[in-house]
Design a protein around this motif. Structure first.
Motif, PDB file in Angstrom:
ATOM      1  N   THR A 161      39.233  36.756  48.279  1.00 15.23           N
ATOM      2  CA  THR A 161      39.818  35.447  48.566  1.00 15.23           C
ATOM      3  C   THR A 161      39.364  34.453  47.500  1.00 15.23           C
ATOM      4  N   ASP A 162      39.781  33.205  47.658  1.00 15.26           N
ATOM      5  CA  ASP A 162      39.385  32.170  46.701  1.00 15.26           C
ATOM      6  C   ASP A 162      38.228  31.315  47.205  1.00 15.26           C
ATOM      7  N   ARG A 179      40.914  37.396  38.205  1.00 16.96           N
ATOM      8  CA  ARG A 179      42.093  37.012  38.974  1.00 16.96           C
ATOM      9  C   ARG A 179      42.301  35.499  38.965  1.00 16.96           C
ATOM     10  N   SER A 180      41.196  34.745  39.060  1.00 19.68           N
ATOM     11  CA  SER A 180      41.311  33.291  39.134  1.00 19.68           C
ATOM     12  C   SER A 180      41.586  32.664  37.779  1.00 19.68           C
ATOM     13  N   SER A 217      32.151  30.900  41.325  1.00 19.04           N
ATOM     14  CA  SER A 217      32.275  30.414  42.700  1.00 19.04           C
ATOM     15  C   SER A 217      31.548  31.325  43.682  1.00 19.04           C
ATOM     16  N   ARG A 221      37.211  38.959  40.765  1.00 21.64           N
ATOM     17  CA  ARG A 221      37.593  37.625  41.247  1.00 21.64           C
ATOM     18  C   ARG A 221      37.761  36.664  40.071  1.00 21.64           C
ATOM     19  N   THR A 264      39.423  31.496  35.730  1.00 22.13           N
ATOM     20  CA  THR A 264      38.502  30.410  35.423  1.00 22.13           C
ATOM     21  C   THR A 264      37.126  30.966  35.101  1.00 22.13           C
TER      22      THR A 264
END
Length: 516
Positions: free
Chosen positions: A354-355, A385-386, A392, A382, A388
């Motif tokens: 998830t984000d 995928r994001s 996080s 992650r 950035t």
């Protein structure tokens, strides 16, 4: 813990090498090196006067370098203010070079050797204060045999001549403490106060060095900000701007979901307390909504204790994934008493898909001890995928958990935290009396405000909740949120004082925020 006092509130923390670079830059800017030494010596004298008041006998011990030169200046200033001052040099005065030699010549009166200290100090009345201007930041290795004997003789002489327990004022860094790592290769002076210059040194904040410093005062001695090395990436954990914690009422989001929503996983029925501590901490520290999820067996225990937090039943991986979406989850905590094993690993990996900002704590860390590459791979996926580079995911190990996840990473604490952050792709909060926060990009902070009362069961669960609560607002930098949470953890403990238990910490938050 003795406090740290600042003439100004600079955030940067320097290594010994960076401080030397700042000194060179200040001199290159046009400030004479003798003037810098004069300012440092006067700052030392001011601190000595503050420590013992008017009058009395002071022993100054000077090393062969600039630290010793600072000591000669302090001795001269204190003599002019009416104190009875003896000065002892580790090396003969004729062997002192550069600025230290100039300041020794300006002293004018006799200079004794360390070997003379026992006899000299036995005469003329008790010593009220000893000033350690021997090595400071310049020592990063064990003493040689000759130096060790001289240092021990110095300490014994002061102890014999002191009024009661000897009081030491250390210059820059207590002699024997590594100014960068806080390590003590041989032994070190144990000071009542340490006066340092321009910026804090990392070795003053890291244990065991921190335990030798006593109260720490920072004097800027008018080194220009332009002298700050460009490469500095280490700072101290400081009180944030009040606006960051809400500020004026107009700055506070008016809808709970705009403040974020936090999800906390609870473990077995007999161990839900840890998750409840994290959940309440998240709610107190800024998130707008907290949901505690668990398998069906734990629901009665949760329902019996929780009021402001919501409860959700999770029996399958699909239900767990669906909860993130349905609950608009922006941050999550997995680990406090979650249980060690495949179930916890699966929960973490699903959350990483998830984000939501994710705090991986306690049992969740240990669950990956046999397969850390699985965790690191999921974190990397992650990030890819994001799209950035801003991390996080937050790992919050204590030293034992760190060793399980990163068994081959050794060395000084800041270095270990940085290496772990780079390897994992996560922000690493390496907990302890000197908690270090490190980011994969090399940034790091050292917490300076954690009192010893935080060494109590459940304190780490509360910290995990504070981190999730601060990271829940979607627009926040997670690294800054972690820094705020670590500060809040220490500030709440200080507000409560001795005798606190972990359950008290979250409820101290309103008082702390009012004081901002």
């Amino acid at each position: 813990m003795p406090e740290i006092r600042f003439a100004v509130w600079p955030p940067e923390v320097l290594t010994a090498t960076e401080m030397a670079e700042a000194d060179r830059a200040a001199i290159a800017s046009g400030i004479p090196s003798l003037e810098l030494m004069e300012r440092a010596g006067r700052a030392i004298a001011d601190e000595a006067c503050d420590l013992i008041g008017t009058g009395g006998r002071i022993a100054v011990f000077a090393g062969p370098g600039n630290n010793g030169g600072d000591g000669f200046v302090a001795a001269r200033v204190l003599r002019a203010r009416g104190y009875n001052v003896d000065i002892f040099a580790l090396k003969p005065v004729g062997a002192l070079k550069g600025d230290a030699g100039v300041m020794a010549a300006r002293w004018g009166d006799p200079v004794h050797t360390f070997g003379d200290a026992a006899v000299r100090l036995a005469e003329g009345g008790p010593v009220r204060l000893a000033i350690d201007a021997v090595f400071g930041a310049g020592l990063a290795r064990p003493y040689d045999d000759i130096t060790e004997r001289a240092m021990r003789a110095m300490i014994d002489a002061v102890a014999a001549a002191a009024e009661a327990h000897p009081r030491w004022l250390a210059v820059d860094v207590p002699s024997g403490v590594n100014a960068t790592t806080g390590e003590v290769p041989s032994f070190a002076i144990r000071a009542a106060r340490t006066v340092t210059f321009f910026r804090l040194k990392s070795g003053l904040l890291l244990y065991p060095g921190r335990a030798h410093c006593g109260e720490i005062t920072v004097h800027d001695i008018a080194i220009p900000p332009s002298a700050m090395p460009a490469s500095v990436s280490l700072s101290r954990n400081i009180r944030p701007d009040p606006a960051v914690f809400g500020g004026a009422q107009s700055d506070v989001p008016r809808h709970k979901y705009k403040r974020g929503a936090t999800l906390v996983w609870a473990g077995a029925p007999q161990a839900t307390g840890a998750a409840r501590l994290a959940a309440r901490a998240a709610l107190r520290s800024g998130t707008g909504l907290v949901t505690v999820a668990s398998a069906p067996a734990s629901l009665p225990a949760l329902a019996a204790h929780l009021t402001a937090e919501m409860i959700a039943e999770v029996q399958t991986a699909a239900a767990w994934r669906e909860l993130f979406a349905r609950g608009k989850i922006t941050s999550a905590v997995i680990g406090p008493a979650a249980g060690i094993g495949a179930t916890t690993r699966d929960l973490v990996c699903e959350a990483l898909a998830t984000d939501a900002a994710l705090v991986v704590d306690a049992d969740a860390i240990t669950s990956f001890a046999d397969a850390p590459e699985v965790l690191f791979g999921a974190i990397a996926a992650r990030a890819e995928r994001s799209g950035t580079r801003s991390p996080s995911v937050v790992l919050t190990p204590h030293e034992g958990e760190f060793a399980r996840l990163f068994p081959d990473i050794e060395g000084a604490k800041v270095d270990r935290a940085r290496k772990a952050a780079e390897r994992s792709g996560a922000i690493v909060v390496l907990k302890g009396a000197d908690t270090v926060i490190a980011s994969p990009d090399g940034r790091a902070e050292i917490a300076t405000d954690a009192p010893p009362w935080l060494a109590t069961a459940g304190s780490g669960d509360v910290l995990a909740g504070f981190i999730a609560g601060r990271a829940a607002r979607p627009t926040r930098s997670v690294f800054e949120a972690v820094s705020e949470a670590v500060w809040l953890h220490g500030a709440a403990a200080r507000a409560l004082g001795a005798g606190l238990i972990a359950g008290d910490l979250a409820d101290a938050v309103p008082k702390v925020l009012r004081q901002l």
